[in-house]
Structures are given as structure tokens and as C-alpha cells.
Design a protein around this motif. Structure first.
Motif, short mmCIF file in Angstrom:
data_model
loop_
_atom_site.label_atom_id
_atom_site.label_comp_id
_atom_site.label_asym_id
_atom_site.label_seq_id
_atom_site.Cartn_x
_atom_site.Cartn_y
_atom_site.Cartn_z
N PRO A 199 -32.03 21.61 -86.85
CA PRO A 199 -33.04 22.64 -86.60
C PRO A 199 -33.15 23.60 -87.77
O PRO A 199 -32.15 23.99 -88.37
N SER A 200 -34.40 23.93 -88.12
CA SER A 200 -34.63 24.86 -89.22
C SER A 200 -34.45 26.29 -88.71
O SER A 200 -34.82 26.62 -87.58
N VAL A 201 -33.90 27.14 -89.55
CA VAL A 201 -33.63 28.52 -89.19
C VAL A 201 -34.43 29.42 -90.12
O VAL A 201 -34.34 29.28 -91.34
N PRO A 202 -35.26 30.31 -89.59
CA PRO A 202 -35.98 31.24 -90.46
C PRO A 202 -35.00 32.07 -91.27
O PRO A 202 -33.90 32.40 -90.80
N PRO A 203 -35.34 32.42 -92.52
CA PRO A 203 -34.40 33.19 -93.35
C PRO A 203 -33.96 34.48 -92.70
O PRO A 203 -32.80 34.89 -92.82
N ALA A 204 -34.87 35.12 -91.97
CA ALA A 204 -34.50 36.39 -91.35
C ALA A 204 -33.48 36.22 -90.25
O ALA A 204 -32.76 37.15 -89.90
N ALA A 205 -33.42 35.01 -89.67
CA ALA A 205 -32.50 34.78 -88.55
C ALA A 205 -31.25 34.04 -88.97
O ALA A 205 -30.44 33.66 -88.13
N ALA A 206 -31.06 33.83 -90.27
CA ALA A 206 -29.92 33.03 -90.72
C ALA A 206 -28.60 33.68 -90.35
O ALA A 206 -27.59 33.00 -90.15
N ALA A 207 -28.56 35.02 -90.26
CA ALA A 207 -27.31 35.69 -89.94
C ALA A 207 -26.91 35.48 -88.49
O ALA A 207 -25.72 35.47 -88.18
N GLY A 208 -27.87 35.31 -87.62
CA GLY A 208 -27.54 35.12 -86.21
C GLY A 208 -28.71 34.55 -85.45
O GLY A 208 -29.39 35.29 -84.72
N PRO A 209 -29.04 33.27 -85.61
CA PRO A 209 -30.19 32.68 -84.91
C PRO A 209 -29.98 32.69 -83.40
O PRO A 209 -28.86 32.60 -82.92
N ASP A 210 -31.07 32.80 -82.69
CA ASP A 210 -31.03 32.83 -81.24
C ASP A 210 -31.20 31.42 -80.70
O ASP A 210 -32.30 30.86 -80.77
N PRO A 211 -30.15 30.80 -80.16
CA PRO A 211 -30.29 29.43 -79.66
C PRO A 211 -31.18 29.33 -78.43
O PRO A 211 -31.62 28.24 -78.07
N ALA A 212 -31.46 30.47 -77.79
CA ALA A 212 -32.29 30.43 -76.58
C ALA A 212 -33.75 30.19 -76.90
O ALA A 212 -34.52 29.81 -76.02
N THR A 213 -34.17 30.38 -78.14
CA THR A 213 -35.57 30.21 -78.51
C THR A 213 -35.76 29.14 -79.58
O THR A 213 -36.85 29.00 -80.12
N THR A 214 -34.71 28.39 -79.91
CA THR A 214 -34.78 27.35 -80.92
C THR A 214 -34.81 25.99 -80.25
O THR A 214 -34.10 25.76 -79.27
N CYS A 215 -35.64 25.07 -80.77
CA CYS A 215 -35.68 23.72 -80.22
C CYS A 215 -34.43 22.98 -80.68
O CYS A 215 -34.23 22.74 -81.87
N LEU A 216 -33.56 22.62 -79.73
CA LEU A 216 -32.25 22.07 -80.04
C LEU A 216 -32.02 20.74 -79.35
O LEU A 216 -32.62 20.43 -78.32
N ALA A 217 -31.09 19.97 -79.94
CA ALA A 217 -30.53 18.79 -79.29
C ALA A 217 -29.02 18.99 -79.27
O ALA A 217 -28.39 19.07 -80.32
N VAL A 218 -28.46 19.10 -78.07
CA VAL A 218 -27.04 19.42 -77.90
C VAL A 218 -26.35 18.27 -77.19
O VAL A 218 -26.89 17.70 -76.23
N LEU A 219 -25.16 17.92 -77.66
CA LEU A 219 -24.32 16.92 -76.99
C LEU A 219 -23.08 17.61 -76.47
O LEU A 219 -22.27 18.13 -77.25
N LEU A 220 -22.93 17.67 -75.15
CA LEU A 220 -21.77 18.30 -74.52
C LEU A 220 -20.75 17.23 -74.19
O LEU A 220 -21.02 16.31 -73.40
N ILE A 221 -19.57 17.36 -74.81
CA ILE A 221 -18.51 16.36 -74.71
C ILE A 221 -17.38 16.92 -73.86
O ILE A 221 -17.11 18.12 -73.89
N GLY A 222 -16.70 16.05 -73.12
CA GLY A 222 -15.55 16.50 -72.37
C GLY A 222 -15.05 15.45 -71.40
O GLY A 222 -15.77 14.48 -71.10
N PRO A 223 -13.84 15.62 -70.89
CA PRO A 223 -13.29 14.65 -69.93
C PRO A 223 -13.94 14.81 -68.57
O PRO A 223 -14.68 15.77 -68.31
N ALA A 224 -13.68 13.87 -67.68
CA ALA A 224 -14.14 14.00 -66.31
C ALA A 224 -13.54 15.26 -65.70
O ALA A 224 -12.34 15.51 -65.82
N GLY A 225 -14.39 16.07 -65.04
CA GLY A 225 -13.91 17.30 -64.44
C GLY A 225 -13.98 18.49 -65.37
O GLY A 225 -13.59 19.60 -64.97
N ALA A 226 -14.48 18.33 -66.58
CA ALA A 226 -14.57 19.46 -67.51
C ALA A 226 -15.71 20.40 -67.14
O ALA A 226 -15.74 21.54 -67.60
N GLY A 227 -16.66 19.92 -66.34
CA GLY A 227 -17.80 20.76 -65.96
C GLY A 227 -19.01 20.53 -66.85
O GLY A 227 -19.92 21.37 -66.89
N LYS A 228 -19.06 19.39 -67.54
CA LYS A 228 -20.16 19.13 -68.47
C LYS A 228 -21.52 19.18 -67.78
O LYS A 228 -22.44 19.86 -68.24
#
Length: 281
Positions: A83-112
Motif C-alpha cells: 500500500p502506498s502511503v502519502p508523504p504527510a502520513a508516513a510518520a503514522g498512517p491510519d490503517p483504518a482508511t487505507t486499502c489493505l491486504a492482511v494475513l492473520l496467522i496463528g494456531p487453532a484457538g488463537a482467536g484469528k
């Protein structure tokens, strides 16, 4: 529009135009009523000449038809970029408004699955949740359950499900919809490792590991039913193998003492750092 005399004439039908010698004035007389003008007679021996045809008229090109079918673009052939980050947001981009692809990894029962659903439900941009286990279980007759023993059939179905999840993720992302996938990826088994996810989604995928304590995953596993519930020995074995993620460079969240909303909040903080400085994997 009302005509001066009689009712309006119907429009001419295709192939049935006005007769030769038809004059509009005969049907739409002006202020001076009278007979229609008669064309002058042709002298004997002088046949009427047909008018000289002008240059052929080319029909104008048809106007383009607007695309109103509602089709959405398919994902590009290439992998998803980071994902591209605007220069003004490079210090702390807001993941709530960025188009993302996330992979949540964990064992069974981790709450994924619970965390992924909550995270997707509470974003300010459209977000989809894709669970590998759900896609694997689309196969009904002939389902190869890995809990009954890992073999070539279960591995083939896992690979097929992963490709299906990857295509779905790229399709959502190509249409501006973020996605979060969850899978129990083992660090010590390449066939079910991150390499496949990178091939099918792309290097823009942001992996995050959920790894609570063994007692927590045992407790959560005991609340499951059906083929999602594993034996305590299997849960302990999987949890031990997941410890290999420590030192891998991937962000790890120990959600042993966190509920689902709190874990989702920590996930946002981790993703903000990952967007600014993507992990190497």
C-alpha cells in the motif's frame, strides 16, 4: 401539436414512404387554401431526367453505449503491491482508511477468525474477511480433513483453497475493498508457508501473528465443536511449532489477556507500523 386541418398524420412506416408527387403543402395547407401546385408537363419526346445523384452520404458512427452492466474489474495479472502511503502520513498512517491486504496467522484457538471478523466489521472503508478454513470446507463430498492425517489429498485441497482465497483477495483489492485472511501458517513447513500466500496475493500482503499462551488456546479449543475442535495433544503440538515465528521478523501479538476489541486495536497499531515499514518476509 394540432394541425390546421384534420387530425395529425401517423409517421411514415419503414418501406412505406410518401407517394411520388406528394407535397407537404397538400396536407398542411398554409393560410391560403387551394389546390396543390401541379408540376409542369413534360414536352413530348423529352423524357424526364432523373436528378443527378450526389456523393453517397456516410452514416455517422454509432454513439458509444455507456457501460451500465455493473461489472467490476477483475484483478490484474500481477501481484498486489504494498500500500502506498502519502508523504504527510508516513510518520503514522491510519490503517483504518487505507486499502489493505492482511494475513492473520496463528494456531487453532488463537482467536484469528473472531479478531478478523471484528476488525473487518469496524473499519471505515469497505473490508472483506476471507477464512481459509471456510473456503476449504466448500468441498463437501470427498473433503480431505487434515485432522484425519495430512496426505496428498488434503494438501491438494489446501493449495486449491489458498489459490481461491488469493484470487478473491486480489479481486476485492482491485475494486477498492480491503481484505483480511486468516490461516494457521506454519513457519517450518514451506508447503503451507508464506511463500504460497505471497505468490497468490502479492508482496503487499501484511502478515501478523496472533500467539496467545498455550493455556488460552487449549481453553478456546475446548469450546469448539465438529471438525474445528482438535485434541489437546494436537493443539499443543501446533502451538509449539508456531513459536518458530519468534525471531522471524513478523509482528507478533500476544492476546492472552486481550479481548477481541482490544486485540483489534493492537492489530491496527501493528498495521500502522507495518505500512510505514513493511516487514521482510
Amino acid at each position: 401539436m394540432q394541425h390546421a386541418v384534420g387530425s395529425p398524420l401517423p409517421p411514415p412506416q419503414p418501406g412505406h414512404g410518401p407517394a411520388v408527387g406528394w407535397s407537404p403543402a397538400a396536407h398542411h395547407p398554409g393560410p391560403h387554401q387551394g389546390s396543390a401546385p401541379v408540376p409542369p408537363p413534360v414536352a413530348p419526346g423529352h423524357p424526364m431526367r432523373a436528378p443527378h445523384p450526389g456523393p453517397p452520404q456516410q452514416a455517422p458512427p454509432p454513439a458509444p453505449v455507456p457501460d451500465t452492466t455493473g461489472h467490476v474489474p477483475l484483478p490484474p495479472g500481477g501481484p498486489v503491491a504494498a500500500p502506498s502511503v502519502p508523504p504527510a502520513a508516513a510518520a503514522g498512517p491510519d490503517p483504518a482508511t487505507t486499502c489493505l491486504a492482511v494475513l492473520l496467522i496463528g494456531p487453532a484457538g488463537a482467536g484469528k477468525t473472531s479478531v478478523a471478523k471484528y476488525w473487518a466489521d469496524h473499519r471505515r472503508v469497505p473490508t472483506a474477511h476471507i477464512s481459509l478454513d471456510d473456503v476449504r470446507e466448500w468441498v463437501r463430498s470427498g473433503f480431505a480433513d487434515p485432522q484425519s492425517g495430512w496426505n496428498e489429498n488434503s494438501e491438494a485441497q489446501y493449495r486449491l483453497a489458498r489459490r481461491t482465497c488469493g484470487f478473491s483477495a486480489r479481486n476485492f483489492l482491485a475494486n477498492g475493498i480491503s481484505c483480511i485472511l486468516d490461516d494457521a501458517v506454519f513457519p517450518d513447513r514451506p508447503v503451507v508457508g508464506l511463500g504460497g500466500w505471497k505468490r497468490h496475493v502479492g508482496p503487499g500482503l501484511l502478515p501478523v501473528v496472533l500467539l496467545p499462551g498455550l493455556d488460552i488456546v487449549l481453553e478456546r479449543n475446548a469450546e469448539r465443536s465438529g471438525n474445528r475442535r482438535l485434541s489437546d495433544e494436537e493443539v499443543a503440538r501446533i502451538h509449539g511449532r508456531m513459536a518458530g515465528w519468534y525471531g522471524s521478523g513478523l509482528p507478533i501479538i500476544d492476546n492472552s489477556q486481550l479481548d477481541v476489541p482490544e486485540t483489534a486495536q493492537v492489530l491496527n497499531e501493528v498495521l500502522s507500523r507495518s505500512i510505514a515499514s513493511p516487514p521482510t518476509w
